[in-house]
Design a protein around this motif. Structure first.
Motif, PDB file in Angstrom:
ATOM      1  N   MET A 101       0.840  -1.143  -0.143  1.00 31.18           N
ATOM      2  CA  MET A 101       0.017   0.093   0.099  1.00 31.18           C
ATOM      3  C   MET A 101       0.748   1.217   0.009  1.00 31.18           C
ATOM      4  SD  MET A 101      -0.956   2.500   2.244  1.00 31.18           S
ATOM      5  CE  MET A 101      -0.714   1.823   4.007  1.00 31.18           C
ATOM      6  N   VAL A 102       1.802   1.231   0.750  1.00 30.55           N
ATOM      7  CA  VAL A 102       3.020   2.293   0.820  1.00 30.55           C
ATOM      8  C   VAL A 102       3.553   2.585  -0.687  1.00 30.55           C
ATOM      9  CG1 VAL A 102       4.957   3.373   1.946  1.00 30.55           C
ATOM     10  CG2 VAL A 102       3.336   2.049   3.255  1.00 30.55           C
ATOM     11  N   ALA A 103       4.087   1.677  -0.964  1.00 28.77           N
ATOM     12  CA  ALA A 103       4.720   1.625  -2.178  1.00 28.77           C
ATOM     13  C   ALA A 103       3.761   1.979  -3.597  1.00 28.77           C
ATOM     14  CB  ALA A 103       5.269   0.154  -2.645  1.00 28.77           C
ATOM     15  N   SER A 104       2.611   1.631  -3.490  1.00 33.99           N
ATOM     16  CA  SER A 104       1.917   1.919  -4.400  1.00 33.99           C
ATOM     17  C   SER A 104       1.187   3.391  -4.286  1.00 33.99           C
ATOM     18  CB  SER A 104       0.321   0.980  -4.256  1.00 33.99           C
ATOM     19  OG  SER A 104       0.764  -0.290  -4.653  1.00 33.99           O
ATOM     20  N   ALA A 105       1.086   4.054  -2.996  1.00 37.16           N
ATOM     21  CA  ALA A 105       0.667   5.366  -2.947  1.00 37.16           C
ATOM     22  C   ALA A 105       2.160   6.193  -3.378  1.00 37.16           C
ATOM     23  CB  ALA A 105       0.477   5.731  -1.386  1.00 37.16           C
ATOM     24  N   VAL A 106       3.312   5.868  -3.185  1.00 39.24           N
ATOM     25  CA  VAL A 106       4.459   6.377  -3.717  1.00 39.24           C
ATOM     26  C   VAL A 106       4.559   6.661  -5.297  1.00 39.24           C
ATOM     27  CG1 VAL A 106       7.075   6.552  -3.788  1.00 39.24           C
ATOM     28  CG2 VAL A 106       5.686   6.097  -1.525  1.00 39.24           C
ATOM     29  N   LEU A 107       4.216   5.478  -5.700  1.00 39.36           N
ATOM     30  CA  LEU A 107       4.336   5.237  -7.365  1.00 39.36           C
ATOM     31  C   LEU A 107       3.144   6.517  -7.911  1.00 39.36           C
ATOM     32  CD1 LEU A 107       4.519   1.687  -8.119  1.00 39.36           C
ATOM     33  CD2 LEU A 107       6.141   3.383  -8.733  1.00 39.36           C
ATOM     34  N   ALA A 108       1.735   6.457  -7.206  1.00 38.03           N
ATOM     35  CA  ALA A 108       0.842   7.463  -7.713  1.00 38.03           C
ATOM     36  C   ALA A 108       1.095   8.671  -7.418  1.00 38.03           C
ATOM     37  CB  ALA A 108      -0.402   6.934  -6.609  1.00 38.03           C
ATOM     38  N   ASP A 109       2.083   9.092  -6.259  1.00 36.91           N
ATOM     39  CA  ASP A 109       2.276  10.512  -6.351  1.00 36.91           C
ATOM     40  C   ASP A 109       3.820  10.586  -5.492  1.00 36.91           C
ATOM     41  OD1 ASP A 109       2.641  13.093  -5.472  1.00 36.91           O
ATOM     42  OD2 ASP A 109       1.368  13.214  -3.831  1.00 36.91           O
ATOM     43  N   PRO A 110       5.025  10.548  -6.354  1.00 41.88           N
ATOM     44  CA  PRO A 110       6.148  10.319  -6.003  1.00 41.88           C
ATOM     45  C   PRO A 110       6.548  11.753  -5.119  1.00 41.88           C
ATOM     46  CG  PRO A 110       6.225   9.465  -8.163  1.00 41.88           C
ATOM     47  CD  PRO A 110       4.999  10.088  -7.838  1.00 41.88           C
ATOM     48  N   ALA A 111       5.915  12.658  -5.189  1.00 47.59           N
ATOM     49  CA  ALA A 111       6.497  13.823  -4.625  1.00 47.59           C
ATOM     50  C   ALA A 111       5.771  13.958  -3.159  1.00 47.59           C
ATOM     51  CB  ALA A 111       5.819  14.955  -5.405  1.00 47.59           C
ATOM     52  N   ASP A 112       5.088  12.997  -2.854  1.00 47.61           N
ATOM     53  CA  ASP A 112       4.635  12.994  -1.492  1.00 47.61           C
ATOM     54  C   ASP A 112       5.787  12.682  -0.463  1.00 47.61           C
ATOM     55  OD1 ASP A 112       3.426  11.988   1.006  1.00 47.61           O
ATOM     56  OD2 ASP A 112       1.831  10.891   0.081  1.00 47.61           O
ATOM     57  N   LYS A 113       5.891  13.618   0.459  1.00 43.35           N
ATOM     58  CA  LYS A 113       6.958  14.046   1.419  1.00 43.35           C
ATOM     59  C   LYS A 113       6.922  13.213   2.580  1.00 43.35           C
ATOM     60  CE  LYS A 113       8.709  18.246  -0.641  1.00 43.35           C
ATOM     61  NZ  LYS A 113       7.752  18.150  -1.892  1.00 43.35           N
ATOM     62  N   ARG A 114       5.969  12.352   2.824  1.00 42.71           N
ATOM     63  CA  ARG A 114       5.631  11.740   4.084  1.00 42.71           C
ATOM     64  C   ARG A 114       6.846  10.915   4.192  1.00 42.71           C
ATOM     65  NH1 ARG A 114      -0.411   9.446   3.586  1.00 42.71           N
ATOM     66  NH2 ARG A 114       0.164   9.498   1.361  1.00 42.71           N
ATOM     67  N   THR A 115       7.458  11.024   5.560  1.00 43.52           N
ATOM     68  CA  THR A 115       8.723  10.336   5.984  1.00 43.52           C
ATOM     69  C   THR A 115       8.331   8.847   6.284  1.00 43.52           C
ATOM     70  OG1 THR A 115       8.249  10.808   8.163  1.00 43.52           O
ATOM     71  CG2 THR A 115       9.577  12.367   7.155  1.00 43.52           C
ATOM     72  N   THR A 116       9.387   8.009   6.418  1.00 44.36           N
ATOM     73  CA  THR A 116       9.486   6.761   6.816  1.00 44.36           C
ATOM     74  C   THR A 116       8.536   6.640   8.229  1.00 44.36           C
ATOM     75  OG1 THR A 116      11.333   6.356   5.955  1.00 44.36           O
ATOM     76  CG2 THR A 116      10.571   4.714   7.584  1.00 44.36           C
ATOM     77  N   ALA A 117       8.693   7.599   9.120  1.00 38.75           N
ATOM     78  CA  ALA A 117       8.051   7.690  10.346  1.00 38.75           C
ATOM     79  C   ALA A 117       6.735   7.816  10.040  1.00 38.75           C
ATOM     80  CB  ALA A 117       8.595   8.806  11.364  1.00 38.75           C
ATOM     81  N   ALA A 118       6.141   8.679   9.330  1.00 41.81           N
ATOM     82  CA  ALA A 118       4.651   9.318   8.811  1.00 41.81           C
ATOM     83  C   ALA A 118       4.222   7.870   8.456  1.00 41.81           C
ATOM     84  CB  ALA A 118       4.632  10.219   8.168  1.00 41.81           C
ATOM     85  N   TRP A 119       4.699   7.286   7.730  1.00 39.79           N
ATOM     86  CA  TRP A 119       4.239   5.953   6.771  1.00 39.79           C
ATOM     87  C   TRP A 119       3.902   4.781   7.909  1.00 39.79           C
ATOM     88  CZ3 TRP A 119       1.424   6.146   2.743  1.00 39.79           C
ATOM     89  CH2 TRP A 119       1.698   6.979   1.751  1.00 39.79           C
ATOM     90  N   ALA A 120       5.150   4.761   8.836  1.00 38.16           N
ATOM     91  CA  ALA A 120       4.909   3.840   9.716  1.00 38.16           C
ATOM     92  C   ALA A 120       3.566   3.946  10.820  1.00 38.16           C
ATOM     93  CB  ALA A 120       6.273   3.707  10.851  1.00 38.16           C
ATOM     94  N   TYR A 121       3.491   5.303  11.076  1.00 34.77           N
ATOM     95  CA  TYR A 121       2.177   5.707  11.833  1.00 34.77           C
ATOM     96  C   TYR A 121       0.939   5.076  11.310  1.00 34.77           C
ATOM     97  CZ  TYR A 121      -1.012   8.424  14.733  1.00 34.77           C
ATOM     98  OH  TYR A 121      -2.250   8.919  15.031  1.00 34.77           O
ATOM     99  N   GLU A 122       0.832   5.328   9.854  1.00 30.07           N
ATOM    100  CA  GLU A 122      -0.330   5.050   9.131  1.00 30.07           C
ATOM    101  C   GLU A 122      -0.453   3.496   9.122  1.00 30.07           C
ATOM    102  OE1 GLU A 122      -1.289   6.584   5.685  1.00 30.07           O
ATOM    103  OE2 GLU A 122      -0.809   8.560   5.914  1.00 30.07           O
ATOM    104  N   CYS A 123       0.639   2.839   9.299  1.00 24.64           N
ATOM    105  CA  CYS A 123       0.743   1.130   9.140  1.00 24.64           C
ATOM    106  C   CYS A 123       0.470   0.626  10.487  1.00 24.64           C
ATOM    107  CB  CYS A 123       1.820   0.880   8.331  1.00 24.64           C
ATOM    108  SG  CYS A 123       2.081   1.077   6.865  1.00 24.64           S
ATOM    109  N   GLY A 124       0.690   1.445  11.635  1.00 25.82           N
ATOM    110  CA  GLY A 124       0.779   1.157  12.899  1.00 25.82           C
ATOM    111  C   GLY A 124       1.822   0.203  13.415  1.00 25.82           C
ATOM    112  N   LEU A 125       3.139   0.671  12.633  1.00 27.18           N
ATOM    113  CA  LEU A 125       4.239   0.079  13.159  1.00 27.18           C
ATOM    114  C   LEU A 125       5.371   0.964  13.733  1.00 27.18           C
ATOM    115  CD1 LEU A 125       4.574  -1.802   9.565  1.00 27.18           C
ATOM    116  CD2 LEU A 125       3.972  -2.917  11.922  1.00 27.18           C
ATOM    117  N   HIS A 126       6.303   0.464  14.408  1.00 22.47           N
ATOM    118  CA  HIS A 126       7.326   1.506  14.631  1.00 22.47           C
ATOM    119  C   HIS A 126       8.354   1.802  13.485  1.00 22.47           C
ATOM    120  CE1 HIS A 126      11.093   2.646  16.438  1.00 22.47           C
ATOM    121  NE2 HIS A 126      10.548   3.080  17.705  1.00 22.47           N
ATOM    122  N   GLU A 127       8.891   2.877  13.439  1.00 25.18           N
ATOM    123  CA  GLU A 127       9.507   3.343  12.293  1.00 25.18           C
ATOM    124  C   GLU A 127      10.694   2.484  11.997  1.00 25.18           C
ATOM    125  OE1 GLU A 127      12.493   7.235  10.780  1.00 25.18           O
ATOM    126  OE2 GLU A 127      11.366   7.274  12.857  1.00 25.18           O
TER     127      GLU A 127
END
Length: 264
Positions: A160-186
């Motif tokens: 899901m994260v990878a697909s979102a990046v492919l859809a919008d490579p300019a998305d500046k969300r950090t690894t920490a932000a993506w980890a929060y969305e996935c319910g994981l530690h960075e």
């Protein structure tokens, strides 16, 4: 997505070594998951196509073709205006046997493009066509250093994260932000992403950005506008990353594309 096995079509005329099917795309299109009995070379005569196979996503600009061995399950897509070409090869020639049994990039050099296009002409007699097709086989050379491929992660949350990046490579969300969305530690997300893709999230996102950059350069966008669109504040950083992947600056790449697209 269910798998479709394409075995009901005789693509290559009897006695020949290869044939090319053409798809001029009026609207964005996706070809569902399938496989072929023949080897396939997927390439573009204009615009951008994509191919997903063996857990990788490939960007296919006019300068790059992708070799898909027979039996490989894959999906393909193309954007509006793309001129997609699929060349199929019989699995009988030594040149074909020398090609990798895995998906790989092939440099779409101008002689190869010209000969593939010439093979589409109907006026060729049988002897001339066979000579032409043997030269085409001689020009098939793997070019992994120019391959715009991305290994897609297997885990649903990372996919899901990878697909979102492919859809919008300019998305500046950090690894920490993506980890929060996935319910994981960075650190957990970073470790899993690298384990499944072979590169860090930052490295993967850079390559995703360069895929979009190639598409924009092929339609004549300026280097400054491309660098901004894919999320670079400084065009010089974009140029540095692009040269590291392709061996050329974006300007050199764009000039090559324009030359390849010019009528002979």
């Amino acid at each position: 997505m269910s798998e479709t096995v394409e075995t009901d079509v005789e693509r290559i005329p009897h006695g020949y070594l290869l044939t090319t099917l053409t798809y001029d795309v009026d609207d964005p299109v996706t070809w569902p998951q399938h496989r072929h009995d023949e080897h396939e070379l997927l390439w573009s005569d204009g615009g951008m196509a994509r191919l997903e196979a063996e857990g990788r996503m490939w960007a296919i600009p006019p300068s790059l073709a992708v070799w898909v061995p027979a039996g490989t399950v894959h999906t393909a897509s193309a954007e509006r205006g793309a001129q997609v070409r699929a060349t199929y090869f019989v699995d009988a020639e030594p040149n074909v046997h020398a090609m990798p049994r895995t998906v790989t990039g092939v440099a779409m050099i101008e002689p190869l493009r010209v000969l593939l296009a010439h093979n589409l002409q109907r006026h060729l007699d049988d002897d001339a066509r066979m000579r032409l097709q043997r030269v085409i086989l001689d020009l098939l050379v793997p070019a992994p250093q120019e391959s715009f491929d991305l290994r897609m992660p297997r885990s649903p949350h990372l996919h899901m994260v990878a697909s979102a990046v492919l859809a919008d490579p300019a998305d500046k969300r950090t690894t920490a932000a993506w980890a929060y969305e996935c319910g994981l530690h960075e650190r957990t997300l970073a470790r899993q992403f690298e384990a499944e893709t072979g590169m860090t999230f930052t490295q993967w996102r850079i390559l995703a950005r360069l895929q979009l950059a190639v598409r924009e350069l092929t339609v004549g966008s300026s280097i400054v506008s491309v660098s901004r669109k894919i999320g670079y504040r400084n065009p010089s950083t974009f140029i540095e990353h692009f040269r590291a992947l392709t061996g050329r600056t974006p300007a050199e790449y764009a000039r090559g594309e324009q030359t390849a697209a010019a009528p002979g």
